[in-house]
Design a protein around this motif. Sequence first.
Motif, PDB file in Angstrom:
ATOM      1  N   PRO A 265       1.951  11.637   3.938  1.00 12.26           N
ATOM      2  CA  PRO A 265       1.336  10.518   3.232  1.00 12.26           C
ATOM      3  C   PRO A 265       1.269  10.734   1.718  1.00 12.26           C
ATOM      4  CG  PRO A 265      -0.373  11.860   4.210  1.00 12.26           C
ATOM      5  CD  PRO A 265       0.956  12.424   4.664  1.00 12.26           C
TER       6      PRO A 265
ATOM      7  N   TYR B 166      -0.872   7.139  10.103  1.00 12.26           N
ATOM      8  CA  TYR B 166       0.287   6.267   9.956  1.00 12.26           C
ATOM      9  C   TYR B 166       1.515   7.068   9.509  1.00 12.26           C
ATOM     10  CZ  TYR B 166       3.506   2.659   8.561  1.00 12.26           C
ATOM     11  OH  TYR B 166       4.629   1.881   8.453  1.00 12.26           O
ATOM     12  N   ALA B 167       1.355   7.890   8.492  1.00  7.49           N
ATOM     13  CA  ALA B 167       2.482   8.687   8.007  1.00  7.49           C
ATOM     14  C   ALA B 167       2.985   9.648   9.089  1.00  7.49           C
ATOM     15  CB  ALA B 167       2.086   9.449   6.743  1.00  7.49           C
TER      16      ALA B 167
ATOM     17  N   TYR C  78     -11.945   4.308  -0.160  1.00 10.23           N
ATOM     18  CA  TYR C  78     -11.882   5.735  -0.479  1.00 10.23           C
ATOM     19  C   TYR C  78     -13.157   6.111  -1.230  1.00 10.23           C
ATOM     20  CZ  TYR C  78      -7.041   4.802   0.678  1.00 10.23           C
ATOM     21  OH  TYR C  78      -5.911   4.409   1.334  1.00 10.23           O
TER      22      TYR C  78
ATOM     23  N   PRO D  90      -2.461   3.402  -3.374  1.00 11.88           N
ATOM     24  CA  PRO D  90      -3.107   3.101  -2.087  1.00 11.88           C
ATOM     25  C   PRO D  90      -3.887   1.791  -2.101  1.00 11.88           C
ATOM     26  CG  PRO D  90      -3.630   5.324  -2.817  1.00 11.88           C
ATOM     27  CD  PRO D  90      -2.926   4.651  -3.944  1.00 11.88           C
TER      28      PRO D  90
ATOM     29  N   TYR E 200      -7.586   9.628  -1.295  1.00  2.74           N
ATOM     30  CA  TYR E 200      -6.368   9.348  -0.541  1.00  2.74           C
ATOM     31  C   TYR E 200      -5.688  10.664  -0.219  1.00  2.74           C
ATOM     32  CZ  TYR E 200      -1.714   7.891   0.746  1.00  2.74           C
ATOM     33  OH  TYR E 200      -0.549   7.711   1.447  1.00  2.74           O
ATOM     34  N   PRO E 201      -5.184  10.872   0.981  1.00  2.00           N
ATOM     35  CA  PRO E 201      -5.130   9.964   2.116  1.00  2.00           C
ATOM     36  C   PRO E 201      -6.381  10.061   2.984  1.00  2.00           C
ATOM     37  CG  PRO E 201      -3.867  11.934   2.619  1.00  2.00           C
ATOM     38  CD  PRO E 201      -4.396  12.097   1.211  1.00  2.00           C
ATOM     39  N   ASN E 202      -6.782   8.932   3.558  1.00  2.00           N
ATOM     40  CA  ASN E 202      -7.864   8.956   4.544  1.00  2.00           C
ATOM     41  C   ASN E 202      -7.249   9.171   5.929  1.00  2.00           C
ATOM     42  OD1 ASN E 202      -6.966   6.401   5.472  1.00  2.00           O
ATOM     43  ND2 ASN E 202      -8.452   5.306   4.200  1.00  2.00           N
TER      44      ASN E 202
ATOM     45  N   PRO F  12       0.817  -1.216   0.000  1.00  2.00           N
ATOM     46  CA  PRO F  12       0.000   0.000   0.000  1.00  2.00           C
ATOM     47  C   PRO F  12       0.851   1.267   0.000  1.00  2.00           C
ATOM     48  CG  PRO F  12       0.142  -0.873   2.212  1.00  2.00           C
ATOM     49  CD  PRO F  12       0.849  -1.858   1.315  1.00  2.00           C
ATOM     50  N   LYS F  13       0.292   2.326  -0.549  1.00  2.00           N
ATOM     51  CA  LYS F  13       0.947   3.629  -0.467  1.00  2.00           C
ATOM     52  C   LYS F  13       1.002   4.042   0.996  1.00  2.00           C
ATOM     53  CE  LYS F  13       1.173   8.153  -2.451  1.00  2.00           C
ATOM     54  NZ  LYS F  13       2.535   7.856  -2.883  1.00  2.00           N
ATOM     55  N   GLN F  14       2.165   4.507   1.430  1.00  2.00           N
ATOM     56  CA  GLN F  14       2.309   4.966   2.810  1.00  2.00           C
ATOM     57  C   GLN F  14       2.871   6.373   2.905  1.00  2.00           C
ATOM     58  OE1 GLN F  14       4.732   1.617   4.145  1.00  2.00           O
ATOM     59  NE2 GLN F  14       2.956   0.844   5.285  1.00  2.00           N
TER      60      GLN F  14
ATOM     61  N   ASP G  54      -4.463   6.721   6.851  1.00  2.00           N
ATOM     62  CA  ASP G  54      -3.236   6.973   6.077  1.00  2.00           C
ATOM     63  C   ASP G  54      -2.462   8.151   6.665  1.00  2.00           C
ATOM     64  OD1 ASP G  54      -3.931   4.973   4.100  1.00  2.00           O
ATOM     65  OD2 ASP G  54      -5.202   6.451   3.099  1.00  2.00           O
TER      66      ASP G  54
END
Length: 167
Positions: free
Chosen positions: A117, A109-110, A82, A78, A101-103, A68-70, A106
């Motif tokens: 993100p 996390y970033a 979404y 991602p 994106y980003p939710n 996944p996109k991070q 996300d």
Amino acid sequence: MIRTTRRFAVLGGLALTLAGCANKFRTYNGPEVTRLQMFKGDRTLFLYNNSKVLKTYKFDLGFAPAGPKQFEGDGKTPEGSYTVDKRNPNSMFHLSVGISYPNEADIAYAAAQGRSPGGDIFIHGGPRAGIDPIKPDWTAGCIAVSDREIEDIYAMVRDGTPIDIFA
């Protein structure tokens, strides 16, 4: 004189025909697209009306398709839930439909990693001049389809439509 007039008539008709074919904005009067599902592993995008598949498309992904996109710049697409949240008729990629994106997950996390993100993830067509696609998986994290396919998607899918992206 008659030959010249006929030539102009034929060329004028041909020009009008080609101009009509060049319109990237299509209309769609079919069933509402209620959900998109995208499967990165087999590069397949499904447009649904409830449980009925309306259209299926093959696509290319980001240049680093696994996982996944991070973070911004990781070249990944991602994974998660979404919505379609915008559209760009003047995209560098023919037409484009934005993904939300980003939710919140996300972003969290970033942030926990002290990173951004990223953003600006789209389903889009082919590139304009000056961008050289290296197929497969040539985007920076987006989903790329053909120009004709993005014209259909752009016409069929409304803002707010859910999209689930699976590994």
